[in-house]
Design an enzyme around this catalytic site. Sequence first.
Site, PDB file in Angstrom:
ATOM      1  N   HIS A   1       0.859  -1.184   0.000  1.00 14.91           N
ATOM      2  CA  HIS A   1       0.000   0.000   0.000  1.00 14.91           C
ATOM      3  C   HIS A   1       0.898   1.238   0.000  1.00 14.91           C
ATOM      4  O   HIS A   1       1.842   1.309   0.791  1.00 14.91           O
ATOM      5  CB  HIS A   1      -0.888   0.014   1.249  1.00 14.91           C
ATOM      6  CG  HIS A   1      -1.630   1.297   1.435  1.00 14.91           C
ATOM      7  ND1 HIS A   1      -2.394   1.858   0.431  1.00 14.91           N
ATOM      8  CD2 HIS A   1      -1.720   2.148   2.495  1.00 14.91           C
ATOM      9  CE1 HIS A   1      -2.939   2.987   0.877  1.00 14.91           C
ATOM     10  NE2 HIS A   1      -2.540   3.189   2.118  1.00 14.91           N
TER      11      HIS A   1
ATOM     12  N   HIS B   1       0.918   5.781  -1.024  1.00 14.38           N
ATOM     13  CA  HIS B   1       0.189   6.975  -1.446  1.00 14.38           C
ATOM     14  C   HIS B   1       0.914   7.566  -2.653  1.00 14.38           C
ATOM     15  O   HIS B   1       1.049   8.783  -2.751  1.00 14.38           O
ATOM     16  CB  HIS B   1       0.115   7.984  -0.307  1.00 14.38           C
ATOM     17  CG  HIS B   1      -0.673   7.518   0.875  1.00 14.38           C
ATOM     18  ND1 HIS B   1      -1.043   8.341   1.906  1.00 14.38           N
ATOM     19  CD2 HIS B   1      -1.177   6.302   1.191  1.00 14.38           C
ATOM     20  CE1 HIS B   1      -1.724   7.651   2.815  1.00 14.38           C
ATOM     21  NE2 HIS B   1      -1.813   6.410   2.404  1.00 14.38           N
TER      22      HIS B   1
ATOM     23  N   ASP C   1       0.698  -4.497 -20.532  1.00 14.63           N
ATOM     24  CA  ASP C   1       1.792  -5.420 -20.238  1.00 14.63           C
ATOM     25  C   ASP C   1       1.707  -5.955 -18.806  1.00 14.63           C
ATOM     26  O   ASP C   1       2.198  -7.047 -18.518  1.00 14.63           O
ATOM     27  CB  ASP C   1       3.148  -4.714 -20.392  1.00 14.63           C
ATOM     28  CG  ASP C   1       3.569  -4.531 -21.846  1.00 14.63           C
ATOM     29  OD1 ASP C   1       3.068  -5.259 -22.720  1.00 14.63           O
ATOM     30  OD2 ASP C   1       4.399  -3.636 -22.102  1.00 14.63           O
TER      31      ASP C   1
ATOM     32  N   HIS D   1      -8.489   7.468  -1.208  1.00 15.70           N
ATOM     33  CA  HIS D   1      -7.402   6.973  -0.378  1.00 15.70           C
ATOM     34  C   HIS D   1      -6.124   6.746  -1.206  1.00 15.70           C
ATOM     35  O   HIS D   1      -5.247   7.603  -1.212  1.00 15.70           O
ATOM     36  CB  HIS D   1      -7.890   5.701   0.314  1.00 15.70           C
ATOM     37  CG  HIS D   1      -7.012   5.220   1.416  1.00 15.70           C
ATOM     38  ND1 HIS D   1      -7.506   4.690   2.571  1.00 15.70           N
ATOM     39  CD2 HIS D   1      -5.672   5.174   1.534  1.00 15.70           C
ATOM     40  CE1 HIS D   1      -6.500   4.344   3.362  1.00 15.70           C
ATOM     41  NE2 HIS D   1      -5.379   4.634   2.755  1.00 15.70           N
TER      42      HIS D   1
ATOM     43  N   TYR E   1       7.618 -13.241 -23.997  1.00 15.06           N
ATOM     44  CA  TYR E   1       8.445 -12.122 -23.544  1.00 15.06           C
ATOM     45  C   TYR E   1       9.426 -12.629 -22.497  1.00 15.06           C
ATOM     46  O   TYR E   1       9.106 -13.503 -21.709  1.00 15.06           O
ATOM     47  CB  TYR E   1       7.550 -11.037 -22.935  1.00 15.06           C
ATOM     48  CG  TYR E   1       8.297  -9.849 -22.390  1.00 15.06           C
ATOM     49  CD1 TYR E   1       8.537  -8.739 -23.187  1.00 15.06           C
ATOM     50  CD2 TYR E   1       8.764  -9.847 -21.084  1.00 15.06           C
ATOM     51  CE1 TYR E   1       9.229  -7.628 -22.696  1.00 15.06           C
ATOM     52  CE2 TYR E   1       9.469  -8.745 -20.581  1.00 15.06           C
ATOM     53  CZ  TYR E   1       9.692  -7.647 -21.383  1.00 15.06           C
ATOM     54  OH  TYR E   1      10.374  -6.563 -20.888  1.00 15.06           O
TER      55      TYR E   1
END
Lengths: 232, 232, 232, 232
Positions: C94, C96, C119, C168, C226
């Site tokens: 998580h 910001h 991708d 958030h 790839y």
Amino acid sequence: MLEELKRRVYEANMELYKRNLVVYTFGNASGIDRERGIVAIKPSGVDYTALSPERIVLVDLKGTQVEGDLNPSSDTKTHCRLYREWKEIGGIVHTHSRYATAWAQAKRTLPCLGTTHADYFYGEVPCTEVIGDRAIEKDYEEETGVQIVNAFAGIDYRFVKAALVACHGPFVWGADAAEAVYLSVMLEEVAMTGFFTALLDPKSTGIKQSLLDKHYLRKHGKESYYGQSKES
Amino acid sequence: MLEELKRRVYEANMELYKRNLVVYTFGNASGIDRERGIVAIKPSGVDYTALSPERIVLVDLKGTQVEGDLNPSSDTKTHCRLYREWKEIGGIVHTHSRYATAWAQAKRTLPCLGTTHADYFYGEVPCTEVIGDRAIEKDYEEETGVQIVNAFAGIDYRFVKAALVACHGPFVWGADAAEAVYLSVMLEEVAMTGFFTALLDPKSTGIKQSLLDKHYLRKHGKESYYGQSKES
Amino acid sequence: MLEELKRRVYEANMELYKRNLVVYTFGNASGIDRERGIVAIKPSGVDYTALSPERIVLVDLKGTQVEGDLNPSSDTKTHCRLYREWKEIGGIVHTHSRYATAWAQAKRTLPCLGTTHADYFYGEVPCTEVIGDRAIEKDYEEETGVQIVNAFAGIDYRFVKAALVACHGPFVWGADAAEAVYLSVMLEEVAMTGFFTALLDPKSTGIKQSLLDKHYLRKHGKESYYGQSKES
Amino acid sequence: MLEELKRRVYEANMELYKRNLVVYTFGNASGIDRERGIVAIKPSGVDYTALSPERIVLVDLKGTQVEGDLNPSSDTKTHCRLYREWKEIGGIVHTHSRYATAWAQAKRTLPCLGTTHADYFYGEVPCTEVIGDRAIEKDYEEETGVQIVNAFAGIDYRFVKAALVACHGPFVWGADAAEAVYLSVMLEEVAMTGFFTALLDPKSTGIKQSLLDKHYLRKHGKESYYGQSKES
């Protein structure tokens, strides 16, 4: 073989990294030995911090690998197509540099909005059509090269050495891999400034032809007077 | 000759590079010895990492080279024109710094949108007219200087030490090359903040005269009280 | 115990810091040992420069602390909820990060605007509903996990490994903490480029399915080509 | 005297510089010794690279210099006014950080657009009225303090520790100079993300009260549970 070419292609790739045009494994630079018809290119999905001249892969002009332990870039066929179509280019770069990619994702040609652009690209940098479903199915990377070539109908690839692939990002070329990198930096610079300009002046379509001529031709062509030509 | 001037002009150019206002060979700073009428300027198309005081070129006020192995900047005549027109300036800088260039490419005068601008520039930074075709043909770089001077009708070049050349980028001047660099950094700063402001408040035309006066005059002029004047 | 997991979670957190996705104490990365049902997570409110493998906290799948002198991240229950709901994930991040957070604050799903997005994420990155008042009161961090899971109705969390929590910021997951960090960098990259694209082309809704399929599937799934799969 | 206070104010100023909130001589941080009624503040117009604890200036609460060879910041009276008005603050910072300044120049209050903002500021960061002409003439810096205090009618300065001075830039305060710097970094962070949000969602007015309460109060106040309070 071709140690010198591999070294120069390695250095071109590292310059992409140093100039902040790529993150992790994004992007690739290649160079060609026209006499032997051999292309040196970045291996696929390898982090720049793990790159070395020895890891640069060699392929022929059809994209078939001829040397190297690693797979070549997944964009190899696009590079090879451009080398086959356009005989006067010696290096190609593909990145997802942020501002050039934004123009490509917006499917917008980058107009020549100022003299910085005119110093390096002789007119707008075209954006391709969105690739067709059949082309995607058939041979996606090869057909991406076709899209680029098609976008240059009426434009000389020797004077505008960059294209925006719609929904994808920029391809840039030059006399060798180093020039393609240099012009990739410049493209990002003018795509960024052009982005700011487009927000300040949404109707702007670009500078007039006389100013474009002046700037491009004072740096390029027979009567150029920029730089230190007497040195070279 | 003029080793001290060349050293200071060299340092001013390097500060442009360190402050991230230029990439590769972009931009140039110059300084003048008013007594001898000699201008020291960056050589044309030389990378900043390859610059040294010895490589700084000397020209007279008409732009004719009087010392140095390298060609002077292609913008030399613009510098010389400004030195001839405006007797009180001792240094000039030209860059393609991103935000100032965006305003120039949008052909927009940079309004004084806040006190940071007012601290350094006494009012809006004017944008020139787009240069005419005849002027481009006749003597482009010299005429670019004429455009700048024309944009200052009614504006005192000693209080607003910067201009935006339409479709091109900023020229900035000062008492010497160092001040011109310093103000180039400030111009980019206020062009950036002004760009953000223009997006948040598209109708903004600038701060009121009393606030402009207060900020400019508390830093400059007879009754200034900013800084450490008792030190100098 | 679980020294190796703690070391890898520590390194994932530090990579967030090095990649400039966090400032001061923002953000957190976790990893899970599925056999033991133990989650290793960043301590709450600790500066990255003061982090070490020993300071990583261990909790069980309900969020109850089982090792460590410091309190676990205040977002621990959100992580645990996702680990309990989605059995195939091994790491969660998580942050910001600026552009992903801007999309979340605008309560806008991030459309797939280009091949870079395709991708890494197989379609748009969903934005949750704004959390309800009762859910905030009841158990805010746990319910944030519920919001994320609800946003994936009809979307496979194994192919789109990121969510924007409305008002958030982003949560991102992967096979382990390292992959979750890697994809956090990619999410920020495409959120940034997507932001620029949205300003250049406000009506853009995203690339067509065939192009999304091509790019996602050439990197992921059985027929991917790839990278260096023969190496692993 | 007050060597410890001067050292801490020096360090707070240097942190502004390291965090890229100031260029050259922009900005200033101060701290107060409440018992003695003495304020330590950055000297006016001094480059951060030339700063040292010894060069920090001491003034009394009216702004009269009581120690130091250099003039105090030209904003000293604004700091002193705030210290006199608001008894619970121990440090103040003023910068021209780019995004916060853009909001101030647009004369726009910064709404609370997300939980990052709510983590640090309990509601919108107010923008002052444009200062009146008579106030500019009378005592500009003192009156700037009055403008800030007036903007807090109905807002508690202990929960929203920042103000945007219209046409100027941010002032931020805290328990000491270090907290004021920390919150200046956070203000710039949320002003930046808020700017992006405002462009993606021009009608956004901010998050709901319940979410603001949750985030602010989980970090601050009696029942906070963020961080390592058991350590302190």
